[in-house]
Design a protein around this motif. Structure first.
Motif, PDB file in Angstrom:
ATOM      1  N   TRP A  64       0.846  -1.193   0.000  1.00 30.45           N
ATOM      2  CA  TRP A  64       0.000   0.000   0.000  1.00 30.45           C
ATOM      3  C   TRP A  64       0.879   1.239   0.000  1.00 30.45           C
ATOM      4  O   TRP A  64       1.892   1.297   0.701  1.00 30.45           O
ATOM      5  CB  TRP A  64      -0.899   0.026   1.235  1.00 30.45           C
ATOM      6  CG  TRP A  64      -1.967  -1.014   1.245  1.00 30.45           C
ATOM      7  CD1 TRP A  64      -1.989  -2.164   1.981  1.00 30.45           C
ATOM      8  CD2 TRP A  64      -3.186  -0.986   0.510  1.00 30.45           C
ATOM      9  NE1 TRP A  64      -3.136  -2.877   1.740  1.00 30.45           N
ATOM     10  CE2 TRP A  64      -3.904  -2.171   0.830  1.00 30.45           C
ATOM     11  CE3 TRP A  64      -3.762  -0.099  -0.411  1.00 30.45           C
ATOM     12  CZ2 TRP A  64      -5.141  -2.481   0.291  1.00 30.45           C
ATOM     13  CZ3 TRP A  64      -4.996  -0.404  -0.950  1.00 30.45           C
ATOM     14  CH2 TRP A  64      -5.671  -1.575  -0.610  1.00 30.45           C
ATOM     15  N   THR A  65       0.479   2.228  -0.841  1.00 28.27           N
ATOM     16  CA  THR A  65       1.217   3.488  -0.883  1.00 28.27           C
ATOM     17  C   THR A  65       0.254   4.623  -1.222  1.00 28.27           C
ATOM     18  O   THR A  65      -0.943   4.384  -1.482  1.00 28.27           O
ATOM     19  CB  THR A  65       2.350   3.420  -1.928  1.00 28.27           C
ATOM     20  OG1 THR A  65       3.169   4.592  -1.813  1.00 28.27           O
ATOM     21  CG2 THR A  65       1.790   3.316  -3.336  1.00 28.27           C
ATOM     22  N   ILE A  66       0.771   5.827  -1.228  1.00 31.61           N
ATOM     23  CA  ILE A  66      -0.048   6.999  -1.555  1.00 31.61           C
ATOM     24  C   ILE A  66       0.401   7.536  -2.913  1.00 31.61           C
ATOM     25  O   ILE A  66       1.571   7.885  -3.101  1.00 31.61           O
ATOM     26  CB  ILE A  66       0.095   8.096  -0.493  1.00 31.61           C
ATOM     27  CG1 ILE A  66      -0.284   7.555   0.884  1.00 31.61           C
ATOM     28  CG2 ILE A  66      -0.768   9.299  -0.863  1.00 31.61           C
ATOM     29  CD1 ILE A  66      -1.725   7.117   1.005  1.00 31.61           C
ATOM     30  N   ILE A  67      -0.535   7.585  -3.876  1.00 36.96           N
ATOM     31  CA  ILE A  67      -0.261   8.141  -5.203  1.00 36.96           C
ATOM     32  C   ILE A  67      -1.366   9.152  -5.527  1.00 36.96           C
ATOM     33  O   ILE A  67      -2.553   8.800  -5.517  1.00 36.96           O
ATOM     34  CB  ILE A  67      -0.210   7.041  -6.284  1.00 36.96           C
ATOM     35  CG1 ILE A  67       0.936   6.064  -5.985  1.00 36.96           C
ATOM     36  CG2 ILE A  67      -0.036   7.654  -7.668  1.00 36.96           C
ATOM     37  CD1 ILE A  67       1.028   4.925  -6.992  1.00 36.96           C
ATOM     38  N   ASP A  93       8.917   7.822  -4.343  1.00 38.63           N
ATOM     39  CA  ASP A  93       9.097   8.898  -3.363  1.00 38.63           C
ATOM     40  C   ASP A  93       8.898   8.415  -1.927  1.00 38.63           C
ATOM     41  O   ASP A  93       9.534   8.937  -0.993  1.00 38.63           O
ATOM     42  CB  ASP A  93       8.111  10.041  -3.654  1.00 38.63           C
ATOM     43  CG  ASP A  93       8.396  10.691  -5.005  1.00 38.63           C
ATOM     44  OD1 ASP A  93       9.571  10.693  -5.417  1.00 38.63           O
ATOM     45  OD2 ASP A  93       7.434  11.179  -5.635  1.00 38.63           O
ATOM     46  N   ILE A  94       8.009   7.446  -1.737  1.00 34.59           N
ATOM     47  CA  ILE A  94       7.661   7.010  -0.388  1.00 34.59           C
ATOM     48  C   ILE A  94       8.262   5.631  -0.120  1.00 34.59           C
ATOM     49  O   ILE A  94       8.087   4.702  -0.914  1.00 34.59           O
ATOM     50  CB  ILE A  94       6.137   6.982  -0.206  1.00 34.59           C
ATOM     51  CG1 ILE A  94       5.540   8.356  -0.489  1.00 34.59           C
ATOM     52  CG2 ILE A  94       5.759   6.505   1.192  1.00 34.59           C
ATOM     53  CD1 ILE A  94       4.031   8.400  -0.429  1.00 34.59           C
ATOM     54  N   SER A  95       8.957   5.501   0.990  1.00 31.53           N
ATOM     55  CA  SER A  95       9.516   4.198   1.380  1.00 31.53           C
ATOM     56  C   SER A  95       8.397   3.281   1.876  1.00 31.53           C
ATOM     57  O   SER A  95       7.336   3.733   2.343  1.00 31.53           O
ATOM     58  CB  SER A  95      10.564   4.380   2.488  1.00 31.53           C
ATOM     59  OG  SER A  95      11.666   5.137   2.011  1.00 31.53           O
ATOM     60  N   GLY A 151      -2.494  11.464  -3.754  1.00 30.82           N
ATOM     61  CA  GLY A 151      -3.378  11.686  -2.620  1.00 30.82           C
ATOM     62  C   GLY A 151      -4.310  10.533  -2.304  1.00 30.82           C
ATOM     63  O   GLY A 151      -5.168  10.657  -1.425  1.00 30.82           O
ATOM     64  N   GLN A 152      -4.181   9.415  -3.008  1.00 32.43           N
ATOM     65  CA  GLN A 152      -5.061   8.272  -2.770  1.00 32.43           C
ATOM     66  C   GLN A 152      -4.241   7.042  -2.353  1.00 32.43           C
ATOM     67  O   GLN A 152      -3.134   6.821  -2.842  1.00 32.43           O
ATOM     68  CB  GLN A 152      -5.867   7.939  -4.028  1.00 32.43           C
ATOM     69  CG  GLN A 152      -6.861   9.028  -4.418  1.00 32.43           C
ATOM     70  CD  GLN A 152      -7.687   8.634  -5.626  1.00 32.43           C
ATOM     71  OE1 GLN A 152      -7.358   7.687  -6.339  1.00 32.43           O
ATOM     72  NE2 GLN A 152      -8.766   9.367  -5.868  1.00 32.43           N
ATOM     73  N   LYS A 153      -4.838   6.257  -1.452  1.00 29.47           N
ATOM     74  CA  LYS A 153      -4.194   5.028  -1.016  1.00 29.47           C
ATOM     75  C   LYS A 153      -4.481   3.925  -2.037  1.00 29.47           C
ATOM     76  O   LYS A 153      -5.640   3.574  -2.268  1.00 29.47           O
ATOM     77  CB  LYS A 153      -4.705   4.613   0.363  1.00 29.47           C
ATOM     78  CG  LYS A 153      -3.958   3.428   0.949  1.00 29.47           C
ATOM     79  CD  LYS A 153      -4.461   3.111   2.361  1.00 29.47           C
ATOM     80  CE  LYS A 153      -3.702   1.932   2.960  1.00 29.47           C
ATOM     81  NZ  LYS A 153      -4.160   1.602   4.330  1.00 29.47           N
ATOM     82  N   VAL A 154      -3.424   3.404  -2.635  1.00 28.87           N
ATOM     83  CA  VAL A 154      -3.578   2.406  -3.693  1.00 28.87           C
ATOM     84  C   VAL A 154      -2.558   1.288  -3.490  1.00 28.87           C
ATOM     85  O   VAL A 154      -1.587   1.421  -2.731  1.00 28.87           O
ATOM     86  CB  VAL A 154      -3.373   3.036  -5.098  1.00 28.87           C
ATOM     87  CG1 VAL A 154      -4.452   4.067  -5.383  1.00 28.87           C
ATOM     88  CG2 VAL A 154      -1.986   3.647  -5.212  1.00 28.87           C
ATOM     89  N   ARG A 155      -2.791   0.193  -4.213  1.00 36.27           N
ATOM     90  CA  ARG A 155      -1.822  -0.905  -4.219  1.00 36.27           C
ATOM     91  C   ARG A 155      -0.801  -0.665  -5.321  1.00 36.27           C
ATOM     92  O   ARG A 155      -1.152  -0.213  -6.414  1.00 36.27           O
ATOM     93  CB  ARG A 155      -2.521  -2.248  -4.436  1.00 36.27           C
ATOM     94  CG  ARG A 155      -3.346  -2.715  -3.250  1.00 36.27           C
ATOM     95  CD  ARG A 155      -3.930  -4.107  -3.507  1.00 36.27           C
ATOM     96  NE  ARG A 155      -4.846  -4.065  -4.647  1.00 36.27           N
ATOM     97  CZ  ARG A 155      -6.159  -3.853  -4.540  1.00 36.27           C
ATOM     98  NH1 ARG A 155      -6.691  -3.655  -3.340  1.00 36.27           N
ATOM     99  NH2 ARG A 155      -6.924  -3.830  -5.611  1.00 36.27           N
ATOM    100  N   ASN A 156       0.437  -1.022  -5.054  1.00 37.01           N
ATOM    101  CA  ASN A 156       1.497  -0.856  -6.046  1.00 37.01           C
ATOM    102  C   ASN A 156       2.417  -2.078  -5.983  1.00 37.01           C
ATOM    103  O   ASN A 156       2.593  -2.677  -4.921  1.00 37.01           O
ATOM    104  CB  ASN A 156       2.293   0.424  -5.773  1.00 37.01           C
ATOM    105  CG  ASN A 156       3.072   0.890  -6.997  1.00 37.01           C
ATOM    106  OD1 ASN A 156       2.797   0.456  -8.111  1.00 37.01           O
ATOM    107  ND2 ASN A 156       4.050   1.769  -6.795  1.00 37.01           N
TER     108      ASN A 156
END
Length: 255
Positions: A82-85, A120-122, A87-92
């Motif tokens: 799970w990450t933020i893309i 960008d986000i760990s 402004g939305q929480k999505v699966r990556n």
């Protein structure tokens, strides 16, 4: 041949039923796990972008598995998280390019194989959903998405299951009727055979009688023709004799 077709149909029906049940389990587990389906520890995922090309592409179906120990993850592993893309929480799903540890807590730096820079986000342990097993089915992700939709679930899952059980119910009713039907005794079988033989002999007798009638009619017609021919010959002969007698008489009177 009919028996072979029946076996093939039954096997196909059971395969469809098993597939439908698996999809049903995936749908229910997805609803319970925040949209992430899991079946016996394996997680089917639909790829939503080309960030991992050429490893896998958009609309491919990939199979991940749940991770028992985050500490076993290594650089180069592909994980879903799970990450933020935007402004939305999505699966990556990206590849681990670096592992950091701060105060005994690990975090992972990821990057898509088709991207030029790291994300960008760990990723932290609580964000990880599973690890890619290396299995994928090209383009099958769209099919899975359709099956998970209400329309697809009704058409491809509920309807086949309903038809299968109706067909099995029909077969059960047929079996019950066959069981309740009184069985023929040896005397009944002999009586049926005797009746069949009598009907056959009666039919043969009828055919023979018709052939005799046809033959008799043919003979009668022949006799009538012969009688007619004889009468005509007699009339011609008498006419000839009468004419000759008249000619002789006329010659005698002339003299």
């Amino acid at each position: 041949m009919k028996k072979v077709i029946k076996i093939i149909f039954n096997v196909f029906a059971w395969v469809v039923l098993i597939f439908a049940l698996l999809i049903t389990l995936l749908v229910f587990t997805a609803d319970r796990n925040g949209g992430t389906a899991s079946l016996f520890g394996f997680i089917p995922m639909t790829v939503e972008s080309d960030s991992m090309k050429p490893t896998f592409a958009k609309n491919d179906l990939i199979i991940c598995r749940e991770i028992d120990d985050i500490g076993n993850l290594q650089k180069g592993d592909v994980i879903t998280y799970w990450t933020i893309i935007d402004g939305q929480k999505v699966r990556n799903t990206h590849r681990i390019v670096e592992i950091n540890e701060v105060n005994g807590n690990k975090n992972f730096v990821t990057r898509g194989d088709n991207n030029n820079r790291e994300d960008d986000i760990s990723v932290y342990s609580a964000d990880i959903i599973g690890q890619w097993t290396g299995m994928k089915i090209n383009g099958f992700g769209q099919v899975m998405d359709f099956l998970r939709s209400q329309t697809g679930f009704f058409i491809c899952i509920l309807l086949p299951i309903a038809l299968f059980f109706l067909f099995e119910l029909y077969k059960l009713i047929v079996v019950i009727i066959e069981i309740r039907r009184p069985k023929l005794t040896s005397e009944d079988e002999e009586e049926i055979k005797k009746k069949a033989i009598e009907e056959y002999l009666a039919e043969q007798k009828k055919l023979n009688k018709n052939e005799e009638n046809v033959s008799s009619s043919s003979e009668k017609s022949t006799d009538t023709k012969e009688s007619t021919d004889t009468k005509e010959n007699t009339d011609v002969k008498e006419s000839t004799e009468t004419k000759e007698s008249t000619d002789v008489k006329e010659k005698a009177e002339t003299k």
